[in-house]
Design an enzyme around this catalytic site. Structure first.
Site, PDB file in Angstrom:
ATOM      1  CE  LYS A  84      -4.231   1.217   2.512  1.00 53.64           C
ATOM      2  NZ  LYS A  84      -4.993   0.939   3.665  1.00 53.64           N
TER       3      LYS A  84
HETATM    4  C1  E4P Z   1      -8.356   1.806   3.327  1.00 51.59           C
HETATM    5  O1  E4P Z   1      -7.686   1.171   2.988  1.00 51.59           O
HETATM    6  C2  E4P Z   1      -8.191   2.668   5.029  1.00 51.59           C
HETATM    7  O2  E4P Z   1      -7.390   1.700   5.664  1.00 51.59           O
HETATM    8  C3  E4P Z   1      -9.528   3.064   5.507  1.00 51.59           C
HETATM    9  O3  E4P Z   1     -10.591   2.469   4.841  1.00 51.59           O
HETATM   10  C4  E4P Z   1      -9.442   4.403   6.165  1.00 51.59           C
HETATM   11  O4  E4P Z   1     -10.830   4.326   6.758  1.00 51.59           O
HETATM   12  P1  E4P Z   1     -11.280   5.596   7.651  1.00 51.59           P
HETATM   13  O5  E4P Z   1     -11.326   6.901   7.061  1.00 51.59           O
HETATM   14  O6  E4P Z   1     -12.266   5.118   8.357  1.00 51.59           O
HETATM   15  O7  E4P Z   1      -9.795   5.700   8.726  1.00 51.59           O
END
Ligand code: E4P
Length: 218
Positions: A84
């Site tokens: 990522k």
């Molecule tokens: C995506 O891969 C992120 O980890 C996640 O969806 C972020 O979500 P949040 O805005 O609830 O922190």
């Protein structure tokens, strides 16, 4: 549409994996920090809990050489791992490099179709479009998802559009309507997808009638 679980909590991963409906897991530095365990140990345990699933693990450096080093280290841990990478200039460069080397990537913190275009051109496997964080500040997070799905389809990019920062089942409904390839969500939202009051009342009535009649199976 693929369903990913958004968590660093191994117990949650195991619970959802047992349902047989998740295709992968996304983590981020915040979720890993919350897990209370080491990064590598957590990611490897998640890989084992979801055989064959795509497991996203994020780099934390923000300068290209350091990001590359981290990415290669993370990718070496397990074949299920997807690296990522945040949508910043060295991040896009890194995605190009990793794509050339056959390493799958998930470009994160994407909020606009123009950012998504850069990720797609770099060869991102997944483009993580955050919706909840936009809705939190009175925007329409799903708008960029719709635009990005249209872009990917119109121009034939291979990237999959991943709806992230999902807060409730309506986001999942909207992701389906937009033609998104993946939605990632916390376990609380995944659990909500099961729920309907008519399912609960219907089941209660079936069981009450069955038991009142004194029936048994076999
Ligand atoms: C995506 O891969 C992120 O980890 C996640 O969806 C972020 O979500 P949040 O805005 O609830 O922190």
């Amino acid at each position: 549409m693929k369903l990913f679980l958004d968590t660093g909590d191994l117990a949650e991963v195991r619970e959802a994996a047992a349902w047989g409906v998740i295709d992968g897991v996304t983590t981020n530095p915040t979720l890993i920090a919350k897990s209370g365990r080491g990064f590598k140990e957590t990611v490897l345990a998640i890989c084992e809990a979801v055989p064959g699933g795509a497991i996203s693990a994020e780099v934390v450096a923000t300068e290209y050489d350091a990001m590359l080093k981290e990415a290669l280290e993370i990718a070496s841990w397990h074949p299920q791992i997807v690296v990522k990478v945040p949508l910043i200039e060295p991040g896009v460069r890194l995605v190009n490099t990793l794509t050339e080397r056959g390493i799958r990537t998930n470009v994160t913190l994407v909020f606009t179709v123009t950012q998504a275009l850069l990720a797609a051109k770099a060869g991102a496997t997944y483009i993580s479009n955050f919706v909840g964080r936009v809705d939190d500040v009175s925007g329409d997070g799903m708008e960029a998802v719709r635009e990005t799905v249209a872009m990917v389809e119109e121009y034939g990019f291979e990237s999959e559009v991943l709806v992230a920062s999902v807060r409730h089942p309506k986001h999942v409904v909207d992701a389906l309507a937009a033609g998104a390839h993946v939605s990632t969500m916390p376990l609380s939202v995944l659990r909500q997808l099961f729920k309907h009051p008519l399912t609960d009342s219907g089941l209660k009535r079936f069981l009450d009638d069955w038991n009142a009649a004194g029936l048994t199976i076999g």
